[in-house]
Motif scaffolding. Sequence first.
Motif, PDB file in Angstrom:
ATOM      1  N   GLN A  79       0.818  -1.205   0.000  1.00 34.05           N
ATOM      2  CA  GLN A  79       0.000   0.000   0.000  1.00 34.05           C
ATOM      3  C   GLN A  79       0.858   1.263   0.000  1.00 34.05           C
ATOM      4  O   GLN A  79       0.566   2.216  -0.722  1.00 34.05           O
ATOM      5  CB  GLN A  79      -0.929  -0.011   1.224  1.00 34.05           C
ATOM      6  CG  GLN A  79      -1.826   1.209   1.369  1.00 34.05           C
ATOM      7  CD  GLN A  79      -2.852   1.324   0.246  1.00 34.05           C
ATOM      8  OE1 GLN A  79      -3.082   0.368  -0.486  1.00 34.05           O
ATOM      9  NE2 GLN A  79      -3.450   2.491   0.116  1.00 34.05           N
ATOM     10  N   GLN A  80       1.916   1.262   0.797  1.00 32.72           N
ATOM     11  CA  GLN A  80       2.806   2.423   0.833  1.00 32.72           C
ATOM     12  C   GLN A  80       3.489   2.629  -0.506  1.00 32.72           C
ATOM     13  O   GLN A  80       3.630   3.762  -0.986  1.00 32.72           O
ATOM     14  CB  GLN A  80       3.851   2.245   1.947  1.00 32.72           C
ATOM     15  CG  GLN A  80       4.784   3.431   2.119  1.00 32.72           C
ATOM     16  CD  GLN A  80       4.052   4.717   2.470  1.00 32.72           C
ATOM     17  OE1 GLN A  80       3.001   4.682   3.103  1.00 32.72           O
ATOM     18  NE2 GLN A  80       4.614   5.843   2.064  1.00 32.72           N
ATOM     19  N   GLN A  81       3.916   1.541  -1.138  1.00 31.07           N
ATOM     20  CA  GLN A  81       4.538   1.644  -2.458  1.00 31.07           C
ATOM     21  C   GLN A  81       3.534   2.161  -3.486  1.00 31.07           C
ATOM     22  O   GLN A  81       3.885   2.953  -4.375  1.00 31.07           O
ATOM     23  CB  GLN A  81       5.078   0.278  -2.891  1.00 31.07           C
ATOM     24  CG  GLN A  81       6.253  -0.216  -2.074  1.00 31.07           C
ATOM     25  CD  GLN A  81       7.462   0.700  -2.201  1.00 31.07           C
ATOM     26  OE1 GLN A  81       7.762   1.209  -3.284  1.00 31.07           O
ATOM     27  NE2 GLN A  81       8.155   0.924  -1.098  1.00 31.07           N
ATOM     28  N   LEU A  82       2.284   1.733  -3.346  1.00 29.07           N
ATOM     29  CA  LEU A  82       1.251   2.189  -4.263  1.00 29.07           C
ATOM     30  C   LEU A  82       1.016   3.686  -4.121  1.00 29.07           C
ATOM     31  O   LEU A  82       0.874   4.407  -5.118  1.00 29.07           O
ATOM     32  CB  LEU A  82      -0.047   1.428  -4.003  1.00 29.07           C
ATOM     33  CG  LEU A  82      -1.275   1.846  -4.819  1.00 29.07           C
ATOM     34  CD1 LEU A  82      -1.026   1.644  -6.304  1.00 29.07           C
ATOM     35  CD2 LEU A  82      -2.504   1.067  -4.378  1.00 29.07           C
ATOM     36  N   LEU A  83       0.992   4.174  -2.887  1.00 26.55           N
ATOM     37  CA  LEU A  83       0.785   5.603  -2.660  1.00 26.55           C
ATOM     38  C   LEU A  83       1.943   6.423  -3.229  1.00 26.55           C
ATOM     39  O   LEU A  83       1.734   7.498  -3.800  1.00 26.55           O
ATOM     40  CB  LEU A  83       0.619   5.876  -1.166  1.00 26.55           C
ATOM     41  CG  LEU A  83      -0.611   5.239  -0.496  1.00 26.55           C
ATOM     42  CD1 LEU A  83      -0.656   5.585   0.979  1.00 26.55           C
ATOM     43  CD2 LEU A  83      -1.895   5.665  -1.188  1.00 26.55           C
ATOM     44  N   LEU A  84       3.157   5.924  -3.081  1.00 28.52           N
ATOM     45  CA  LEU A  84       4.312   6.606  -3.657  1.00 28.52           C
ATOM     46  C   LEU A  84       4.229   6.638  -5.184  1.00 28.52           C
ATOM     47  O   LEU A  84       4.553   7.644  -5.816  1.00 28.52           O
ATOM     48  CB  LEU A  84       5.604   5.920  -3.212  1.00 28.52           C
ATOM     49  CG  LEU A  84       5.986   6.068  -1.735  1.00 28.52           C
ATOM     50  CD1 LEU A  84       7.198   5.200  -1.415  1.00 28.52           C
ATOM     51  CD2 LEU A  84       6.267   7.526  -1.392  1.00 28.52           C
TER      52      LEU A  84
END
Length: 270
Positions: free
Chosen positions: A78-83
């Motif tokens: 999820q964090q990678q997706l937001l980035l």
Amino acid sequence: MMQQVLLKFPPDVTANLATTAYLPLVTHLANETSPKARTAVAATLKLLHKQLQPQQNDQLAGFAQQWLFKGAAGGDQQQQLLLLRAAAAHALGLVAEAEGPRFGQRRLNPEFVGRLVQLLDAAAADADAALAASFAAELEGEEQHQPGEDGGPSGLSSGVPRWQEVYHVLLMLEKAASGQQGAAPLAWQQGQQVQQLWRLLVRRLLLHPHLWVRKVAARLLGLGLATAAVTDGLIAAAEGSSAQEAAAAAGVGIVDAGGSSGSGGGKFVP
């Protein structure tokens, strides 16, 4: 070095290199922690878009849009997706800089604006929820505060969630509205999706917990207010909203008056 390649090699070589180099450059934009390095990557992407034909820019912008609206993920992904979403919005902003007025004319269609509104609304809701949870935690901490201890509100200790997405999307829209035509591509008459965008900007994004988002939202609103096609719609919408609130308040007053006169059991005296 990449910028030197783009400047010195023939256009056909640049065109063949574009698709291969685009994803690594956007990935660097997402993962790079050095502001200086991010600036260099952004300059390279902007130079790349300036040297490509519209059809090739359409293809790369299509990639960025797919990443921007990519579905949800769980856990660390999820964090990678937001980035990635933030980097995709940043990349689209670079397309807007390179294309100038053509960006708004060719890309800000109702479907695209509608999807942007959904993304901005969801991100703003996440930020508001995080802020409310932070305040609740601080109030609970104050109740347990012992005399003689120092403390105070600290806001969102873990940062405002998804602010990068909102910031870069608004920055992209600001660049699209900064040309000779101003905010004409985002005129009120363009349809319901554009109207929802301006309402969201005024009602929520100007009050966003993150300072950078509030600043770019204010600048975008300023560009809109400098364009009659936007200002007239905003004024009409505000007047309509005020009239509805006044009518609702009058209705409540009539109901209250009727209830109080009936409860007394006496005659009505005009």
